[in-house]
Scaffold this motif. Sequence first.
Motif, short mmCIF file in Angstrom:
data_model
loop_
_atom_site.label_atom_id
_atom_site.label_comp_id
_atom_site.label_asym_id
_atom_site.label_seq_id
_atom_site.Cartn_x
_atom_site.Cartn_y
_atom_site.Cartn_z
N TRP A 266 -8.15 0.19 -5.71
CA TRP A 266 -6.96 1.16 -5.35
C TRP A 266 -6.91 1.55 -4.05
O TRP A 266 -8.11 2.17 -3.65
N ASN A 267 -6.02 1.76 -3.36
CA ASN A 267 -5.76 2.41 -2.00
C ASN A 267 -4.32 2.95 -1.78
O ASN A 267 -3.57 2.53 -2.64
N GLU A 268 -4.33 3.64 -0.89
CA GLU A 268 -3.08 4.49 -0.44
C GLU A 268 -2.87 4.73 0.96
O GLU A 268 -3.87 5.05 1.72
N VAL A 269 -1.78 4.68 1.56
CA VAL A 269 -1.51 5.38 2.94
C VAL A 269 -0.50 6.30 2.51
O VAL A 269 0.28 6.07 1.81
N THR B 161 8.45 -5.29 13.77
CA THR B 161 8.71 -5.12 15.21
C THR B 161 7.45 -4.58 15.69
O THR B 161 6.39 -3.92 15.24
N GLY B 162 7.35 -4.64 16.97
CA GLY B 162 6.00 -3.95 17.89
C GLY B 162 4.98 -5.21 17.49
O GLY B 162 5.16 -6.19 17.31
N SER B 163 3.74 -4.46 17.73
CA SER B 163 2.66 -5.41 17.26
C SER B 163 1.63 -5.12 16.23
O SER B 163 0.75 -5.86 16.04
N ARG B 164 2.09 -3.98 15.59
CA ARG B 164 1.28 -3.53 14.38
C ARG B 164 2.08 -3.25 13.35
O ARG B 164 3.19 -2.95 13.45
N SER B 165 1.28 -3.34 12.17
CA SER B 165 2.05 -2.67 10.93
C SER B 165 1.09 -1.71 9.94
O SER B 165 -0.27 -1.82 10.49
N GLY B 166 1.15 -1.48 8.86
CA GLY B 166 0.47 -0.48 8.04
C GLY B 166 0.25 -1.61 6.99
O GLY B 166 0.92 -2.56 6.54
N ARG B 167 -0.83 -1.55 6.08
CA ARG B 167 -1.25 -2.25 5.12
C ARG B 167 -1.99 -1.63 4.08
O ARG B 167 -2.83 -0.70 3.83
N VAL B 168 -1.53 -1.97 2.80
CA VAL B 168 -1.90 -1.49 1.47
C VAL B 168 -2.39 -2.72 0.63
O VAL B 168 -1.89 -3.83 0.81
N GLY B 169 -3.50 -3.00 0.11
CA GLY B 169 -3.89 -3.82 -0.54
C GLY B 169 -5.00 -4.69 0.71
O GLY B 169 -5.29 -3.96 1.83
N SER B 170 -5.47 -5.81 0.32
CA SER B 170 -6.17 -6.33 1.25
C SER B 170 -6.14 -8.05 0.91
O SER B 170 -5.83 -8.37 0.07
N PRO B 171 -6.40 -8.54 2.36
CA PRO B 171 -6.50 -10.16 2.22
C PRO B 171 -7.94 -10.63 1.76
O PRO B 171 -7.92 -12.03 1.22
N THR B 172 -8.91 -9.81 1.49
CA THR B 172 -10.24 -10.56 0.99
C THR B 172 -10.59 -9.62 -0.06
O THR B 172 -11.63 -10.14 -0.86
N VAL B 173 -10.32 -8.45 -0.34
CA VAL B 173 -11.03 -7.49 -1.31
C VAL B 173 -10.04 -7.51 -2.70
O VAL B 173 -8.89 -7.12 -2.42
N ASN B 174 -10.81 -7.40 -3.83
CA ASN B 174 -10.10 -7.17 -5.13
C ASN B 174 -10.67 -6.07 -5.93
O ASN B 174 -11.55 -5.43 -5.50
N SER B 175 -10.10 -5.54 -7.08
CA SER B 175 -10.53 -4.54 -7.87
C SER B 175 -10.61 -3.24 -7.26
O SER B 175 -11.61 -2.78 -7.30
N VAL C 196 2.58 5.20 -0.07
CA VAL C 196 2.40 3.54 -0.53
C VAL C 196 1.10 3.46 -1.29
O VAL C 196 0.04 3.61 -0.43
N LYS C 197 1.31 3.15 -2.40
CA LYS C 197 -0.12 3.00 -3.27
C LYS C 197 -0.21 1.49 -3.56
O LYS C 197 0.68 0.79 -4.02
N GLY C 198 -1.20 1.04 -3.80
CA GLY C 198 -1.76 -0.23 -4.24
C GLY C 198 -2.98 -0.06 -5.17
O GLY C 198 -3.77 0.43 -5.05
N ARG C 199 -2.97 -1.19 -6.23
CA ARG C 199 -3.85 -1.44 -7.16
C ARG C 199 -3.95 -2.65 -7.46
O ARG C 199 -2.87 -3.27 -7.93
N THR C 200 -4.90 -3.36 -7.03
CA THR C 200 -5.29 -4.74 -7.54
C THR C 200 -6.26 -5.16 -8.69
O THR C 200 -7.21 -4.14 -8.59
N ASP C 201 -6.25 -6.17 -8.98
CA ASP C 201 -7.03 -6.40 -10.29
C ASP C 201 -8.07 -7.47 -9.69
O ASP C 201 -8.34 -7.68 -8.43
N TYR D 72 -0.14 -8.69 -11.52
CA TYR D 72 -1.51 -8.48 -11.52
C TYR D 72 -1.98 -7.24 -10.53
O TYR D 72 -2.81 -6.62 -10.55
N ASP D 73 -1.22 -7.33 -9.47
CA ASP D 73 -1.31 -6.30 -8.16
C ASP D 73 0.01 -5.56 -8.24
O ASP D 73 1.09 -6.12 -7.91
N ILE D 74 -0.34 -4.29 -8.19
CA ILE D 74 0.95 -3.32 -7.95
C ILE D 74 1.08 -2.29 -6.89
O ILE D 74 0.01 -1.69 -6.56
N PHE D 75 1.90 -2.06 -6.41
CA PHE D 75 2.40 -1.20 -5.25
C PHE D 75 3.50 -0.36 -5.43
O PHE D 75 4.54 -0.74 -6.25
#
Length: 165
Positions: free
Chosen positions: A53-56, A37-51, A141-146, A88-91
């Motif tokens: 870890w990040n967290e909000v 809903t609305g015009s924005r969201s939060g994001r963990v992980g990335s559409p372009t970057v691999n390998s 919310v944590k993410g770890r991508t390979d 491969y990619d775990i949140f």
Amino acid sequence: NIMANGGFETNSGWSGIANTAGRIYTEAIYATVRAHTGSRSGRVGSPTVNSYWNEVLQTVLMPPNASSATLTLWRYLETNETSRTRAYDIFTIGLETDKGIELVAPKRVDNTSAGRNVWVKETIVLPNPQALANQGVWITVKGRTDGNKPTRLYLDDAALTVCTP
């Protein structure tokens, strides 16, 4: 609801932490390409970057005399991973003390999870919230991508609903 900015519509309430093997990664934790809903969201992980870890996270103060506390949020898993059998990619979506100790088993979402490319509601009930009276609680919310293919988890409409007698 004792959370701030559960809709991710402003640049407040949430903190982001991220790193890669070679440098600190500072991609924004807010997204305008996907919103429940609305015009924005939060994001963990990335559409372009691999390998990496990040967290909000957001810290809330648990009120005295809380008889129940329930975290709800909507998540949208978008992945380029094709495997439905190997994660491969775990949140994880969780609740922790302000010292990082898990208060309840976190919800796990990965590239094998059901609900790709659709909004899914997640719910976590905090046991014994009265024991946390006047203490900080982290919503994480944590993410770890390979290094294989990018995956991201969008978040929206988060609320920590607390009832008091």
